[in-house]
Design a protein around this motif. Structure first.
Motif, PDB file in Angstrom:
ATOM      1  N   LEU A   1       0.825  -1.211   0.000  1.00  0.00           N
ATOM      2  CA  LEU A   1       0.000   0.000   0.000  1.00  0.00           C
ATOM      3  C   LEU A   1       0.853   1.253   0.000  1.00  0.00           C
ATOM      4  O   LEU A   1       0.546   2.235  -0.694  1.00  0.00           O
ATOM      5  N   GLY A   2       1.928   1.231   0.766  1.00  0.00           N
ATOM      6  CA  GLY A   2       2.834   2.383   0.753  1.00  0.00           C
ATOM      7  C   GLY A   2       3.463   2.586  -0.605  1.00  0.00           C
ATOM      8  O   GLY A   2       3.603   3.727  -1.071  1.00  0.00           O
ATOM      9  N   ALA A   3       3.826   1.489  -1.264  1.00  0.00           N
ATOM     10  CA  ALA A   3       4.408   1.606  -2.603  1.00  0.00           C
ATOM     11  C   ALA A   3       3.400   2.136  -3.600  1.00  0.00           C
ATOM     12  O   ALA A   3       3.732   2.937  -4.483  1.00  0.00           O
ATOM     13  N   ALA A   4       2.095   1.704  -3.466  1.00  0.00           N
ATOM     14  CA  ALA A   4       1.056   2.191  -4.377  1.00  0.00           C
ATOM     15  C   ALA A   4       0.813   3.670  -4.172  1.00  0.00           C
ATOM     16  O   ALA A   4       0.612   4.423  -5.148  1.00  0.00           O
ATOM     17  N   ARG A   5       0.775   4.127  -2.946  1.00  0.00           N
ATOM     18  CA  ARG A   5       0.570   5.558  -2.683  1.00  0.00           C
ATOM     19  C   ARG A   5       1.743   6.379  -3.214  1.00  0.00           C
ATOM     20  O   ARG A   5       1.541   7.481  -3.753  1.00  0.00           O
ATOM     21  N   ASP A   6       2.931   5.872  -3.038  1.00  0.00           N
ATOM     22  CA  ASP A   6       4.086   6.596  -3.585  1.00  0.00           C
ATOM     23  C   ASP A   6       3.999   6.682  -5.106  1.00  0.00           C
ATOM     24  O   ASP A   6       4.363   7.704  -5.702  1.00  0.00           O
ATOM     25  N   ARG A   7       3.507   5.619  -5.729  1.00  0.00           N
ATOM     26  CA  ARG A   7       3.352   5.623  -7.170  1.00  0.00           C
ATOM     27  C   ARG A   7       2.336   6.673  -7.616  1.00  0.00           C
ATOM     28  O   ARG A   7       2.580   7.427  -8.578  1.00  0.00           O
ATOM     29  N   LEU A   8       1.207   6.746  -6.906  1.00  0.00           N
ATOM     30  CA  LEU A   8       0.203   7.761  -7.236  1.00  0.00           C
ATOM     31  C   LEU A   8       0.718   9.161  -6.991  1.00  0.00           C
ATOM     32  O   LEU A   8       0.408  10.093  -7.742  1.00  0.00           O
ATOM     33  N   ARG A   9       1.496   9.334  -5.962  1.00  0.00           N
ATOM     34  CA  ARG A   9       2.048  10.660  -5.678  1.00  0.00           C
ATOM     35  C   ARG A   9       2.990  11.088  -6.792  1.00  0.00           C
ATOM     36  O   ARG A   9       3.028  12.274  -7.157  1.00  0.00           O
ATOM     37  N   ASP A  10       3.756  10.142  -7.290  1.00  0.00           N
ATOM     38  CA  ASP A  10       4.639  10.482  -8.401  1.00  0.00           C
ATOM     39  C   ASP A  10       3.853  10.841  -9.659  1.00  0.00           C
ATOM     40  O   ASP A  10       4.287  11.684 -10.451  1.00  0.00           O
ATOM     41  N   LEU A  11       2.672  10.187  -9.849  1.00  0.00           N
ATOM     42  CA  LEU A  11       1.873  10.472 -11.041  1.00  0.00           C
ATOM     43  C   LEU A  11       1.105  11.775 -10.931  1.00  0.00           C
ATOM     44  O   LEU A  11       1.019  12.534 -11.905  1.00  0.00           O
ATOM     45  N   THR A  12       0.506  12.046  -9.787  1.00  0.00           N
ATOM     46  CA  THR A  12      -0.390  13.208  -9.636  1.00  0.00           C
ATOM     47  C   THR A  12       0.269  14.418  -9.015  1.00  0.00           C
ATOM     48  O   THR A  12      -0.332  15.495  -8.986  1.00  0.00           O
ATOM     49  N   GLY A  13       1.464  14.274  -8.491  1.00  0.00           N
ATOM     50  CA  GLY A  13       2.144  15.401  -7.900  1.00  0.00           C
ATOM     51  C   GLY A  13       1.858  15.534  -6.413  1.00  0.00           C
ATOM     52  O   GLY A  13       1.055  14.791  -5.832  1.00  0.00           O
ATOM     53  N   PRO A  14       2.513  16.492  -5.739  1.00  0.00           N
ATOM     54  CA  PRO A  14       2.338  16.650  -4.295  1.00  0.00           C
ATOM     55  C   PRO A  14       0.938  17.158  -3.940  1.00  0.00           C
ATOM     56  O   PRO A  14       0.280  17.830  -4.728  1.00  0.00           O
ATOM     57  N   GLY A  15       0.499  16.794  -2.736  1.00  0.00           N
ATOM     58  CA  GLY A  15      -0.786  17.264  -2.245  1.00  0.00           C
ATOM     59  C   GLY A  15      -0.705  18.696  -1.741  1.00  0.00           C
ATOM     60  O   GLY A  15       0.347  19.336  -1.764  1.00  0.00           O
TER      61      GLY A  15
END
Length: 941
Positions: free
Chosen positions: A742-756
């Protein structure tokens, strides 16, 4: 008066043995020529003139006459005979082979027994006349009394004439008269006092010489007896199966000196090697090797037709010995130079060593090939044969061959104590010489140069002006000076010529040559025999003049190095590179031995972690997630897919993966044990190299995978969790796996969508244009819901149209690519929630006896966990039983190879500490050998 003297002598010899009296009496009788019993004439009036009595008397007289002859010769010529016998004995050949032909003691005993038996038989058959027997007994009694009285008189006469007997020992024996007759003999010739004194001195000198020879032979006999006893002891030990102790033999003087030169070979210190040696230099094909072979009296070097033969320096130590043999310094084999087979093997070995020394594209090498040659008549010296100087290098040579040869030749000749043996081909023009300029530049005064003109037989045939050879041998043609000039003939251009044949041809040439017969040069300037003698004398003269200075230089060098060590490394031992390597080796092996003492719990913990690290990607990506996505909350389908995938994994990949995990765990533990808490920087490179090589060579046993495969298949068949602890551990493993993914998936999404928004405000970061597109697409997809793994075509079209209205153009693949991490994140969040809920469901699971379909993910991870624990236990047993010992053996082999590789040790163990210890050890060793050599040299003087 004579009666008084007779009584005194008789009383003085009262205790003298009969044999001694007999010898003195006979000596006196022979010396004076008269009987000692003249004072008592033989009374023959009572002798009966009968035939049998006269026969006995004549026989006894003949026997006594022979006895006088034997005893007189033994006493009179004893000392001279002893000396002649010693000389004759030394000249006799070894007749030990007769022992095999002559009968032994047992056969002689049988022979004598046979003779005695025959005598008894013959004696029984023969009958002697009683009258003859009675007459013989009476005559024998009378003769016995007469002989007793005669010996008493001889004793008295021997005491009076003792001085005359000594003089007689040095002269030929006089004529012996018949002492059985009653007529008086003629008196002895008179001698003067000077002659007597001269003869007495001569006798004393001969006596001292004989005594010295006897003492010498006695010592030699004792030495041979001692060697015989030692050989018998060694024979007994060999028969008993024990190895006899090797006795250190005394080395010769030249061997001691050669060992010093071997120790200095390759030493790069400036001014370290200034010891004398004979350096053989010359142009290529000038005859350097042939001259050296003539001096060594053997064809010991390979020959090539028109190509370079000598590619490396060859140091030849010549010494005198009983057998003509050759031996390399680093080999125990002796080559018999009188056998063609051994000569061929020796030449092949020399050629092989030369080719091995020029590897790496080089043509010549500076590595010294050291060998010794011993034989009768060889002069003791050390010669170094160098590659011939060339003027043109061919295409098959290295680019720096010519300069390398010149530099090597100059390096050896620059030694101020080296004797330069300059070889010049007499059959070519003097203007083509390349080596004479080098020699004149290194020794301009010619104080240590000996010039040798070879092939003078060809020169005599080709030269029109004989004075040209005379000018060469007088030193007036070449621009160089020398101590001496020599002309030699080293062959007739035949490869099969023997040394003896060449020497005979050389002597015939110089004895019949017009040039040398007419007195152009002195006889001492020709033949290799004279050359060898001159070179040996020059060599030893140089050695005696300079060796003590070199010993003092090494003593001063040792003092300077010891002072530097005390100031630089005051609290450390003077360990050279080999000693440091042995120290590091011992420490490394001791640390590696601790591998067998690692606790079982530590092994299983490390192995489980390593196994899960290797198995986690396969379990999550190829078993759990595909089964969950395909099942869609259908537990039966999920379990079926899981069983199929687990079996395929266990049969194909899991055993190999387990072995890889076990190897990594073993390497990690081995590396930890071999790395001390406070490692010494000097040993770091050596440790890392040894451990790395040992681990690279170590391979797990092949049959281990078959054993693991059976155990793993059996462990995966168990689907029933029997204890709450097992359930909790499986849930913990599931949660950990899901949390990591799950941590790896969230990091992947963060890389795709940018910082919150929080990161934007706190970290002052902003998304890129691509990340903004991904963020808009992700927001649009969130509205559709992420409960399904795949989007329908209509949903993809609807999302694309919505984004087009917002001014964002995307394609279908772009939408599906963004959908995967969103679905994976949502799925993992839901699975993590189910896993937390299942932590409390063990009671319900136990009530259903494992038949419930809830929490099937926990059962899956329990099966995987149980399989990994079984595998870890099996791997631990394999490590303890086999793999740790095999790894230790690999480490020992690596260390053994490193110990034999001097270049590698020099690379791994470097620094001023090592270099200083190496120089100090070498200087001490050279100094000790030099002092030992100087002591032996002074004793020889």
């Amino acid at each position: 008066m004579s009666r008084i003297l007779h009584n005194r002598v008789r009383s003085s010899f009262k205790n003298t043995s009969w044999v001694s009296i007999d010898k003195r009496a006979v000596a006196f009788s022979i010396w004076t020529g008269r009987s000692m019993l003249l004072y008592k004439p033989i009374d023959t009036s009572h002798v009966q003139r009968r035939c049998y009595g006269m026969l006995v008397a004549r026989a006894i007289r003949g026997v006594l006459k022979i006895r006088y002859l034997v005893l007189g010769g033994a006493v009179g010529g004893g000392m001279t005979l002893n000396k002649k016998y010693a000389e004759w004995k030394d000249g006799l050949p070894d007749m030990g082979w007769l022992n095999d032909l002559l009968p032994d003691n047992e056969q002689w005993d049988r022979f004598t027994t046979t003779l005695i038996t025959a005598k008894d038989k013959i004696g029984d058959q023969l009958q002697i006349d009683p009258r003859l027997r009675e007459a013989g007994v009476a005559r024998t009694t009378e003769l016995r009394e007469w002989l007793a009285q005669r010996y008493e008189d001889a004793v008295a006469a021997a005491a009076v004439n003792n001085q005359q007997r000594l003089v007689y020992c040095s002269e030929p024996a006089p004529k012996i008269v018949n002492n059985l007759q009653s007529r008086p003999a003629s008196p002895p010739p008179a001698r003067s006092a000077d002659d007597a004194a001269h003869y007495e001195k001569r006798v004393h000198a001969l006596q001292e010489e004989v005594l010295a020879l006897q003492a010498r032979y006695q010592r030699e006999l004792q030495r041979l007896e001692q060697e015989n006893r030692e050989l018998r002891q060694q024979n007994m030990l060999l028969k008993q199966g024990r190895q006899p102790s090797t006795k250190k033999m005394k080395r010769s003087l030249i061997d001691m000196y050669s060992s010093v030169l071997d120790e200095l070979a390759g030493w790069e210190a400036d001014g370290a090697d200034r010891l004398p040696r004979v350096v053989v230099v010359g142009d290529q094909s000038a005859g350097k090797t042939s001259v050296l072979e003539m001096i060594a009296q053997a064809r010991i070097f390979p020959r090539g037709a028109g190509e370079m033969c000598t590619r490396a320096p060859v140091k030849v130590t010549l010494s005198e010995g009983p057998y003509h043999v050759a031996q390399f310094r680093d080999s125990s084999r002796e080559f018999d130079l009188n056998k063609e087979s051994d000569l061929a093997d020796l030449r092949k070995e020399v050629e092989l060593r030369m080719r091995n020394s020029v590897r790496g594209g080089r043509t010549v090498s500076s590595d010294v090939i050291s060998m010794s040659v011993k034989g009768p008549g060889l002069h003791r010296m050390v010669l170094v044969d160098l590659p011939g100087v060339i003027s043109t290098q061919t295409v098959d040579m290295a680019a720096d061959t010519r300069e390398a040869i010149k530099q090597m030749t100059r390096q050896y000749m620059d030694n101020p104590n080296a004797i330069i043996l300059c070889i010049q081909d007499g059959s070519v023009d003097a203007e083509r010489s390349n080596v004479t300029d080098l020699v004149s530049s290194c020794d301009p005064q010619g104080k240590r140069t000996i010039f040798v003109l070879t092939k003078v037989d060809l020169a005599e045939e080709n030269l029109a002006n004989p004075n040209r050879i005379r000018r060469i041998l007088e030193g007036k043609l070449f621009p160089m000076k020398a101590l001496g000039y020599y002309a030699v003939v080293t062959g007739r251009s035949r490869r099969d010529d023997s040394i003896q044949g060449i020497r005979e041809y050389e002597e015939r040439f110089f004895s019949s040559s017009k040039l040398f017969k007419n007195g152009l040069v002195t006889p001492s300037q020709v033949t290799t025999r004279n050359l060898s003698l001159a070179v040996a004398e020059c060599f030893w003269r140089m050695v005696r003049a300079t060796v003590e200075q070199q010993a003092d230089a090494f003593k001063a060098m040792r003092f300077n190095l010891e002072t530097e060590w005390k100031n630089t490394f005051p609290r450390q031992r003077e360990l050279d590179r080999d000693e440091l390597f042995e120290r590091a080796r011992a420490e490394l092996l001791d640390q590696a031995a601790e591998l067998s003492a690692v606790p079982a719990q530590r092994w299983e913990h490390a192995l489980r972690d390593a196994l899960w690290d290797h198995a986690a990607p396969t379990v999550m990506d190829r078993i759990y997630l595909p089964a969950a996505a395909a099942a869609h909350d259908d537990q039966d389908k999920f379990n079926t897919i899981v069983d199929i995938k687990l079996r395929e994994w266990a049969e194909r990949e899991l055993p190999g993966t387990s072995v890889q995990a076990g190897r990594e765990a073993l390497r990690a533990e081995f590396s930890r044990l071999t790395e001390p808490a406070e490692p010494e920087p000097l040993f770091r490179g050596l440790r890392e190299h040894a451990v790395r090589e040992a681990l690279l060579r170590h391979d797990w046993e092949e049959r281990a995978q078959d054993v693991l495969r059976v155990l793993q298949l059996n462990a995966l068949q168990d689907r029933c969790v029997s204890a709450r602890a097992h359930w909790d551990r499986a849930v913990a493993l599931l949660e950990a796996a899901l949390g990591d993914r799950l941590g790896a998936a969230r990091d992947r999404l963060r890389d795709l969508t940018g910082p919150g928004w929080r990161e934007r405000w706190l970290s002052w970061s902003s998304p890129t244009e691509e990340q903004r597109r991904r963020a808009l697409l992700a927001a649009e997809l969130e509205q559709l819901g992420t409960a399904r793994p795949q989007l329908t075509y209509d949903e993809v079209v609807a999302v694309r149209d919505n984004l087009r209205r917002q001014g964002v153009e995307v394609d279908n693949d772009y939408i599906r690519e963004t959908w995967k991490p969103l679905y994976l994140r949502k799925f993992l969040e839901q699975a993590l929630t189910r896993a937390r809920d299942c932590r409390k469901s063990f009671y319900l699971y136990s009530q259903q006896n494992g038949a419930g379909k809830e929490c099937c993910e926990v059962v899956l991870f329990w099966r995987i966990q149980q399989t990994l624990e079984t595998t870890a236990n099996a791997l631990r047993q394999q490590i303890g039983n086999r793999e740790a010992a095999r790894l230790d053996r690999e480490l020992r082999e690596v260390l053994d190879e490193m110990a034999a590789d001097a270049d590698l040790k020099k690379q791994l163990l470097s620094g001023r500490r090592v270099e200083l210890a190496e120089e100090l050890k070498r200087v001490r060793k050279v100094q000790e050998k030099l002092e030992e050599f100087i002591e032996a040299l002074n004793k020889e003087k």
